[in-house]
Design a protein around this motif. Structure first.
Motif, PDB file in Angstrom:
ATOM      1  N   SER A  47       0.863  -1.174   0.000  1.00  0.00           N
ATOM      2  CA  SER A  47       0.000   0.000   0.000  1.00  0.00           C
ATOM      3  C   SER A  47       0.908   1.235   0.000  1.00  0.00           C
ATOM      4  O   SER A  47       1.845   1.325   0.795  1.00  0.00           O
ATOM      5  CB  SER A  47      -0.858  -0.036   1.269  1.00  0.00           C
ATOM      6  N   GLY A  48       0.669   2.120  -0.938  1.00  0.00           N
ATOM      7  CA  GLY A  48       1.503   3.326  -1.020  1.00  0.00           C
ATOM      8  C   GLY A  48       2.622   3.214  -2.029  1.00  0.00           C
ATOM      9  O   GLY A  48       3.337   4.178  -2.300  1.00  0.00           O
ATOM     10  N   SER A  49       2.781   2.049  -2.657  1.00  0.00           N
ATOM     11  CA  SER A  49       3.920   1.873  -3.589  1.00  0.00           C
ATOM     12  C   SER A  49       3.668   2.540  -4.932  1.00  0.00           C
ATOM     13  O   SER A  49       4.591   2.705  -5.726  1.00  0.00           O
ATOM     14  CB  SER A  49       4.213   0.379  -3.779  1.00  0.00           C
ATOM     15  N   GLY A  50       2.409   2.893  -5.217  1.00  0.00           N
ATOM     16  CA  GLY A  50       2.127   3.630  -6.448  1.00  0.00           C
ATOM     17  C   GLY A  50       1.308   2.883  -7.483  1.00  0.00           C
ATOM     18  O   GLY A  50       1.266   3.274  -8.653  1.00  0.00           O
ATOM     19  N   LYS A  51       0.600   1.841  -7.068  1.00  0.00           N
ATOM     20  CA  LYS A  51      -0.168   1.034  -8.051  1.00  0.00           C
ATOM     21  C   LYS A  51      -1.238   1.872  -8.730  1.00  0.00           C
ATOM     22  O   LYS A  51      -1.326   1.905  -9.957  1.00  0.00           O
ATOM     23  CB  LYS A  51      -0.792  -0.165  -7.333  1.00  0.00           C
ATOM     24  N   ASP A  52      -2.063   2.557  -7.943  1.00  0.00           N
ATOM     25  CA  ASP A  52      -3.120   3.380  -8.555  1.00  0.00           C
ATOM     26  C   ASP A  52      -2.513   4.462  -9.452  1.00  0.00           C
ATOM     27  O   ASP A  52      -2.986   4.691 -10.573  1.00  0.00           O
ATOM     28  CB  ASP A  52      -3.973   4.047  -7.465  1.00  0.00           C
ATOM     29  N   SER A  53      -1.473   5.110  -8.982  1.00  0.00           N
ATOM     30  CA  SER A  53      -0.833   6.187  -9.755  1.00  0.00           C
ATOM     31  C   SER A  53      -0.267   5.652 -11.059  1.00  0.00           C
ATOM     32  O   SER A  53      -0.396   6.259 -12.120  1.00  0.00           O
ATOM     33  CB  SER A  53       0.306   6.824  -8.933  1.00  0.00           C
ATOM     34  N   LEU A  61      -1.216   2.896 -12.700  1.00  0.00           N
ATOM     35  CA  LEU A  61      -2.299   2.510 -13.620  1.00  0.00           C
ATOM     36  C   LEU A  61      -2.894   3.739 -14.294  1.00  0.00           C
ATOM     37  O   LEU A  61      -3.213   3.735 -15.484  1.00  0.00           O
ATOM     38  CB  LEU A  61      -3.364   1.724 -12.862  1.00  0.00           C
ATOM     39  N   GLU A  62      -2.984   4.839 -13.535  1.00  0.00           N
ATOM     40  CA  GLU A  62      -3.508   6.079 -14.123  1.00  0.00           C
ATOM     41  C   GLU A  62      -2.518   6.614 -15.163  1.00  0.00           C
ATOM     42  O   GLU A  62      -2.917   7.086 -16.228  1.00  0.00           O
ATOM     43  CB  GLU A  62      -3.759   7.106 -13.019  1.00  0.00           C
ATOM     44  N   ALA A  63      -1.235   6.468 -14.878  1.00  0.00           N
ATOM     45  CA  ALA A  63      -0.210   7.012 -15.795  1.00  0.00           C
ATOM     46  C   ALA A  63      -0.172   6.259 -17.119  1.00  0.00           C
ATOM     47  O   ALA A  63       0.195   6.828 -18.154  1.00  0.00           O
ATOM     48  CB  ALA A  63       1.162   6.947 -15.111  1.00  0.00           C
ATOM     49  N   VAL A  64      -0.543   4.995 -17.109  1.00  0.00           N
ATOM     50  CA  VAL A  64      -0.493   4.192 -18.363  1.00  0.00           C
ATOM     51  C   VAL A  64      -1.874   4.019 -18.987  1.00  0.00           C
ATOM     52  O   VAL A  64      -1.993   3.467 -20.088  1.00  0.00           O
ATOM     53  CB  VAL A  64       0.130   2.799 -18.115  1.00  0.00           C
ATOM     54  N   ARG A  65      -2.918   4.501 -18.312  1.00  0.00           N
ATOM     55  CA  ARG A  65      -4.293   4.234 -18.736  1.00  0.00           C
ATOM     56  C   ARG A  65      -4.530   4.538 -20.203  1.00  0.00           C
ATOM     57  O   ARG A  65      -4.979   3.683 -20.964  1.00  0.00           O
ATOM     58  CB  ARG A  65      -5.281   5.010 -17.872  1.00  0.00           C
ATOM     59  N   GLU A  66      -4.197   5.754 -20.631  1.00  0.00           N
ATOM     60  CA  GLU A  66      -4.528   6.181 -22.001  1.00  0.00           C
ATOM     61  C   GLU A  66      -3.861   5.267 -23.033  1.00  0.00           C
ATOM     62  O   GLU A  66      -4.503   4.795 -23.984  1.00  0.00           O
ATOM     63  CB  GLU A  66      -4.075   7.631 -22.208  1.00  0.00           C
ATOM     64  N   ARG A  67      -2.604   4.926 -22.800  1.00  0.00           N
ATOM     65  CA  ARG A  67      -1.893   4.104 -23.781  1.00  0.00           C
ATOM     66  C   ARG A  67      -2.346   2.652 -23.726  1.00  0.00           C
ATOM     67  O   ARG A  67      -2.363   1.948 -24.725  1.00  0.00           O
ATOM     68  CB  ARG A  67      -0.390   4.250 -23.582  1.00  0.00           C
ATOM     69  N   VAL A  68      -2.720   2.183 -22.551  1.00  0.00           N
ATOM     70  CA  VAL A  68      -3.246   0.811 -22.450  1.00  0.00           C
ATOM     71  C   VAL A  68      -4.578   0.719 -23.206  1.00  0.00           C
ATOM     72  O   VAL A  68      -4.791  -0.184 -24.021  1.00  0.00           O
ATOM     73  CB  VAL A  68      -3.428   0.409 -20.969  1.00  0.00           C
ATOM     74  N   LEU A  69      -5.449   1.704 -22.973  1.00  0.00           N
ATOM     75  CA  LEU A  69      -6.769   1.672 -23.629  1.00  0.00           C
ATOM     76  C   LEU A  69      -6.626   1.819 -25.142  1.00  0.00           C
ATOM     77  O   LEU A  69      -7.284   1.127 -25.920  1.00  0.00           O
ATOM     78  CB  LEU A  69      -7.668   2.775 -23.057  1.00  0.00           C
ATOM     79  N   GLU A  84     -14.772   8.974  -1.927  1.00  0.00           N
ATOM     80  CA  GLU A  84     -13.877  10.138  -2.054  1.00  0.00           C
ATOM     81  C   GLU A  84     -12.419   9.753  -1.805  1.00  0.00           C
ATOM     82  O   GLU A  84     -11.560  10.606  -1.714  1.00  0.00           O
ATOM     83  CB  GLU A  84     -14.260  11.240  -1.048  1.00  0.00           C
ATOM     84  N   ALA A  85     -12.129   8.483  -1.664  1.00  0.00           N
ATOM     85  CA  ALA A  85     -10.752   8.085  -1.328  1.00  0.00           C
ATOM     86  C   ALA A  85      -9.775   8.772  -2.272  1.00  0.00           C
ATOM     87  O   ALA A  85      -9.946   8.746  -3.484  1.00  0.00           O
ATOM     88  CB  ALA A  85     -10.604   6.572  -1.431  1.00  0.00           C
ATOM     89  N   VAL A  86      -8.759   9.355  -1.696  1.00  0.00           N
ATOM     90  CA  VAL A  86      -7.809  10.158  -2.467  1.00  0.00           C
ATOM     91  C   VAL A  86      -7.060   9.296  -3.498  1.00  0.00           C
ATOM     92  O   VAL A  86      -6.591   8.214  -3.174  1.00  0.00           O
ATOM     93  CB  VAL A  86      -6.776  10.802  -1.486  1.00  0.00           C
ATOM     94  N   GLY A  87      -7.046   9.752  -4.714  1.00  0.00           N
ATOM     95  CA  GLY A  87      -6.103   9.223  -5.718  1.00  0.00           C
ATOM     96  C   GLY A  87      -6.388   7.854  -6.258  1.00  0.00           C
ATOM     97  O   GLY A  87      -5.484   7.131  -6.610  1.00  0.00           O
ATOM     98  N   LEU A 136       7.774   8.483 -11.476  1.00  0.00           N
ATOM     99  CA  LEU A 136       6.576   7.721 -11.883  1.00  0.00           C
ATOM    100  C   LEU A 136       6.538   7.563 -13.389  1.00  0.00           C
ATOM    101  O   LEU A 136       6.198   6.481 -13.896  1.00  0.00           O
ATOM    102  CB  LEU A 136       5.305   8.435 -11.390  1.00  0.00           C
ATOM    103  N   ALA A 137       6.939   8.594 -14.112  1.00  0.00           N
ATOM    104  CA  ALA A 137       6.917   8.514 -15.583  1.00  0.00           C
ATOM    105  C   ALA A 137       7.845   7.397 -16.077  1.00  0.00           C
ATOM    106  O   ALA A 137       7.511   6.653 -17.000  1.00  0.00           O
ATOM    107  CB  ALA A 137       7.337   9.856 -16.170  1.00  0.00           C
ATOM    108  N   GLN A 138       8.979   7.269 -15.439  1.00  0.00           N
ATOM    109  CA  GLN A 138       9.918   6.204 -15.849  1.00  0.00           C
ATOM    110  C   GLN A 138       9.340   4.821 -15.516  1.00  0.00           C
ATOM    111  O   GLN A 138       9.470   3.876 -16.297  1.00  0.00           O
ATOM    112  CB  GLN A 138      11.276   6.400 -15.157  1.00  0.00           C
TER     113      GLN A 138
END
Ligand SMILES: Nc1ncnc2c1ncn2[C@@H]1O[C@H](COP(=O)(O)OP(=O)(O)O)[C@@H](O)[C@H]1O
Ligand SMILES: O=P(O)(O)OC[C@H]1O[C@H](OP(=O)(O)OP(=O)(O)O)[C@H](O)[C@@H]1O
Length: 183
Positions: free
Chosen positions: A12-18, A20-28, A44-47, A166-168
């Motif tokens: 938890s906190g390692s960046g999974k949600d972030s 997945l959001e960063a690759v979402r557009e290219r995955v879709l 309302e859970a953050v992020g 995160l981008a890398q």
């Protein structure tokens, strides 16, 4: 041909949600999909792009067979909608924000899943959980403690270090998916 299930794990906190959001557009745009978790937490859970439901509603969905995968952790219940089976049958690659503690059960249903483990330096992990500001100090300590005893000795896991940019990490995940799952 069935699509592949990319089962993303990490503390938890390692960046999974972030991530997945960063690759979402290219995955879709490549025809893939990202599963939207159902969690017994306030919407309302953050992020995160999850569906927040009450514990009662979660149990009702579970009884109705709504989940392909489900587990409990951090005092919460998490469900992955059965829709992923349709996507996989259509030949789409599907990314799931998974659980290390649930990997064995997930493998029973999806023997061919691709496990990806996100790693972060311990001190950085603590800072990120504090900065995210979603959990209480006590909940953060509980998550860090969980990370200390969830052991994953699965050599087949692809490891991605998200201690840096995160981008890398997003580029590394996309390379991994292209290399193993997408044509
Ligand atoms: N590579 C990164 N560098 C710095 N901060 C990050 C990075 N990846 C994620 N974060 C931040 O760390 C916190 C936890 O990320 P999150 O995606 O919620 O993790 P998880 O879904 O694994 O619990 C968030 O505040 C997020 O913005
Ligand atoms: O078995 P583990 O690998 O320890 O995982 C336990 C839970 O924590 C992770 O969720 P997430 O990191 O999103 O937790 P949070 O959003 O509730 O912080 C993961 O998706 C599991 O639901």
């Amino acid at each position: 041909m069935s699509g592949r299930l990319i089962y993303l794990m990490g503390p938890s906190g390692s960046g999974k949600d972030s991530l997945l959001e960063a690759v979402r557009e290219r995955v879709l745009s490549a025809g893939g999909q990202i599963a939207r978790r159902v969690i017994t937490r306030s919407p309302e859970a953050v992020g995160e792009d999850a569906l927040g439901v009450s514990p009662q509603r979660f149990e009702q969905m579970l009884a109705e067979g709504a989940f392909a995968l489900h587990w409990r952790a951090n005092g919460l219940a998490y469900g992955i909608p059965r829709q992923i089976d349709e996507w996989l049958a259509e030949g789409r690659d599907v990314l799931v924000n998974g659980s290390r503690g649930h990997l064995a059960e997930a493998r029973q249903r999806y023997p061919e899943l691709h496990p990806v483990l996100l790693t972060v330096e311990p001190q950085e992990l603590r800072q990120r959980l504090l900065a995210r500001g979603r959990e209480t100090a006590e909940e953060i300590e509980a998550r860090l403690a969980r990370n200390g005893h969830v052991r994953l000795d699965d050599e087949s896991c692809q490891r991605l270090d998200n201690s840096g940019s995160l981008a890398q990490t997003a580029e590394a995940l996309l390379r991994l998916i292209r290399g193993r799952a997408c044509a």
